[in-house]
Design a protein around this motif. Structure first.
Motif, short mmCIF file in Angstrom:
data_model
loop_
_atom_site.label_atom_id
_atom_site.label_comp_id
_atom_site.label_asym_id
_atom_site.label_seq_id
_atom_site.Cartn_x
_atom_site.Cartn_y
_atom_site.Cartn_z
N GLU A 254 57.02 44.84 64.79
CA GLU A 254 57.53 43.78 63.93
C GLU A 254 56.36 43.01 63.32
O GLU A 254 55.30 42.88 63.95
N PRO A 255 56.54 42.47 62.13
CA PRO A 255 55.51 41.60 61.56
C PRO A 255 55.24 40.40 62.46
O PRO A 255 56.17 39.80 62.99
N ARG A 256 53.98 40.11 62.66
CA ARG A 256 53.53 38.94 63.42
C ARG A 256 53.98 38.94 64.88
O ARG A 256 54.03 37.90 65.53
N ALA A 257 54.33 40.10 65.40
CA ALA A 257 54.71 40.19 66.82
C ALA A 257 53.48 39.95 67.69
O ALA A 257 52.37 40.39 67.37
N LEU A 258 53.67 39.26 68.81
CA LEU A 258 52.59 39.03 69.77
C LEU A 258 52.47 40.27 70.65
O LEU A 258 53.41 40.64 71.35
N ILE A 259 51.31 40.91 70.60
CA ILE A 259 51.09 42.17 71.32
C ILE A 259 49.74 42.10 72.02
O ILE A 259 48.72 41.80 71.39
N GLY A 260 49.72 42.36 73.31
CA GLY A 260 48.45 42.33 74.03
C GLY A 260 48.66 42.38 75.52
O GLY A 260 49.75 42.65 76.01
N PHE A 261 47.60 42.11 76.27
CA PHE A 261 47.70 42.11 77.73
C PHE A 261 47.84 40.67 78.22
O PHE A 261 48.93 40.21 78.47
N ALA A 262 46.75 39.95 78.32
CA ALA A 262 46.85 38.52 78.65
C ALA A 262 47.15 37.74 77.37
O ALA A 262 46.72 38.12 76.28
N GLY A 263 47.90 36.66 77.50
CA GLY A 263 48.25 35.86 76.34
C GLY A 263 47.06 35.12 75.76
O GLY A 263 46.07 34.88 76.45
N PRO A 264 47.13 34.73 74.49
CA PRO A 264 46.00 34.06 73.84
C PRO A 264 45.62 32.74 74.51
O PRO A 264 44.43 32.41 74.58
N ARG A 265 46.59 32.00 75.00
CA ARG A 265 46.26 30.74 75.68
C ARG A 265 45.49 30.99 76.97
O ARG A 265 44.57 30.25 77.32
N THR A 266 45.89 32.05 77.69
CA THR A 266 45.20 32.40 78.94
C THR A 266 43.76 32.82 78.65
O THR A 266 42.82 32.39 79.34
N ILE A 267 43.58 33.64 77.63
CA ILE A 267 42.23 34.10 77.28
C ILE A 267 41.36 32.93 76.85
O ILE A 267 40.21 32.79 77.29
N LYS A 268 41.91 32.07 76.01
CA LYS A 268 41.14 30.93 75.52
C LYS A 268 40.74 30.01 76.66
O LYS A 268 39.61 29.51 76.71
N ALA A 269 41.66 29.79 77.60
CA ALA A 269 41.35 28.91 78.73
C ALA A 269 40.33 29.54 79.67
O ALA A 269 39.57 28.83 80.33
#
Length: 286
Positions: A254-269
């Protein structure tokens, strides 16, 4: 008008007339009734204003536009202004994908258990029951077979509304059996992923092993010459993204779907670095 009393003195009759033409005591009684009615109206308070029925409109998280719900549903829950995709349940996706009335569910009798006696804010066993009542699902996956333009396919969908679509033992088992049946019957295979929770921590290693189990079944399916189409929706994360969701012969998202392993907030923190705009969206991963 005058009348004489017994003593001979004149008494004046008071004539009261209201708007209805009633006079005397009748008018006084009517006035009392009117005052009582006014008092009752005051006690009830101001008349409630008629508002817009709840759920009639949707606010798009993509562009902020207010969209008539029926209009969005007619185009498969997609914003007509910007193409944002709203949440779609597993049952709705089955209805959108397959020919009407052709879906036959497989392994509906499988139910999750609580092998570890896990407890966080409440016991896992209680959480399962609550999720089943709330969503109407046995677990976070729906699997079976149906037709697409009169061609039979095997189909599985995960649903993020059930414990974020996380993959526990039942989800892994249903998907594995789905792949194995598709292999035996030589059916094209479609799996639509909507799992923001990855492997389900409530089941520990029993959950983690589902990643390898489903992936191994897909390897056998591929070796047998099967066609696996993987569709990634918002969100597809964790152990699901790290296993079967990424193994398709064809992978759509889907367009703009969140896809990955750890979430962006977790990675940033964790690494304390400002992440690129649109990080872990389907467009970014292209």
């Amino acid at each position: 008008m005058e009348r004489r009393s017994k003593s001979g003195t004149a008494e004046a009759d008071v004539v009261v007339q209201d708007g209805s033409g009633r006079t005397g005591d009748g008018a006084r009684r009517a006035g009392g009734d009117d005052r009582a009615a006014s008092g009752a109206d005051a006690a009830r308070g101001p008349r409630a204003k008629r508002g817009v029925p709840e759920g009639l409109w949707l606010k798009c998280d993509g562009c902020g536009a207010t969209i008539y719900r029926k209009e969005a549903e007619e185009i498969l829950n997609v914003c007509p202004q910007c193409g944002y995709h709203w949440y779609v349940s597993a049952a709705q996706r089955i209805g959108q994908l397959l020919d009407t009335g052709t879906f036959e569910e497989w392994d509906a009798n499988l139910r999750p258990t609580d092998p570890l006696g896990f407890r966080d804010k409440k016991p896992y066993a209680d959480r399962i029951v609550a999720e089943q009542k709330r969503t109407g699902l046995a677990d976070a996956a729906l699997t079976g077979t149906g037709m697409i333009r009169a061609r039979r396919v095997a189909c599985g969908v995960t649903d993020s509304s059930f414990i974020m679509g996380s993959m526990g033992s039942v989800v892994g088992e249903r998907l594995t059996r789905l792949v194995e049946r598709a292999t035996e019957s030589r059916l094209p295979l479609i799996i639509i992923s909507a799992s923001g929770g990855g492997a389900r921590m409530h089941e520990g290693i029993l959950s983690l092993m589902q990643m390898a189990k489903v992936s191994a079944a897909l390897a056998r399916y591929s070796k047998a010459g099967g066609l696996f189409i993987s569709v990634l929706t918002n969100p597809t994360m964790g152990g699901v993204a790290a296993s079967f969701a990424s193994l398709g012969d064809l992978v759509f998202a889907e367009p703009r779907a969140l896809i990955g392993f750890a979430g962006p907030r977790t990675i940033k923190a964790t690494i304390r670095v400002e992440l690129p705009k649109g990080f872990q969206t389907s467009e970014f991963l292209l």
